[in-house]
Design a protein around this motif. Sequence first.
Motif, PDB file in Angstrom:
ATOM      1  N   UNK A 111      72.586 -43.271   6.924  1.00  0.00           N
ATOM      2  CA  UNK A 111      71.587 -42.297   6.496  1.00  0.00           C
ATOM      3  C   UNK A 111      70.365 -43.075   6.037  1.00  0.00           C
ATOM      4  N   UNK A 112      69.225 -42.764   6.630  1.00  0.00           N
ATOM      5  CA  UNK A 112      67.953 -43.355   6.217  1.00  0.00           C
ATOM      6  C   UNK A 112      67.568 -42.660   4.913  1.00  0.00           C
ATOM      7  N   UNK A 113      67.548 -43.403   3.804  1.00  0.00           N
ATOM      8  CA  UNK A 113      67.267 -42.779   2.513  1.00  0.00           C
ATOM      9  C   UNK A 113      65.792 -42.435   2.337  1.00  0.00           C
ATOM     10  N   UNK A 114      64.944 -42.916   3.222  1.00  0.00           N
ATOM     11  CA  UNK A 114      63.526 -42.560   3.169  1.00  0.00           C
ATOM     12  C   UNK A 114      63.280 -41.202   3.824  1.00  0.00           C
ATOM     13  N   UNK A 115      63.892 -40.981   5.004  1.00  0.00           N
ATOM     14  CA  UNK A 115      63.671 -39.732   5.748  1.00  0.00           C
ATOM     15  C   UNK A 115      64.846 -38.765   5.637  1.00  0.00           C
TER      16      UNK A 115
END
Length: 114
Positions: free
Chosen positions: A93-97
């Motif tokens: 999981x991309x924690x930014x997007x």
Amino acid sequence: MRARIGVLAATTAAIALPIITAPAASAATATHAAPKASSTWSGQCHRGPWEVHAKAVKLRSKPSPKGTVLGILYKNHSFKAHSYTKWGWVNVTDTTTHIRGWVSMDYVWRSCVS
């Protein structure tokens, strides 16, 4: 004049032939020395943080190069790894997007730190 054209044609053919006949590069051929999938989860690399070792990596819907691209995981983004496959794919999981998807371990792996 004909001699110049002949030399030009021969030179062009000599340059173009290796380019035309060379095999196409594949996504599986990486220019870096990525660790094997098994060494990323075992051995000395099991404690290191996950890192993106490319400018950007495609987040895919399934662990395959044929999976639909859901988003892009950039080198400066932080992410969380959830699971992996023995074929070299990691579910992250991309924690930014906040996009969750699969990335190839050719481009994302754990750094070997103690």
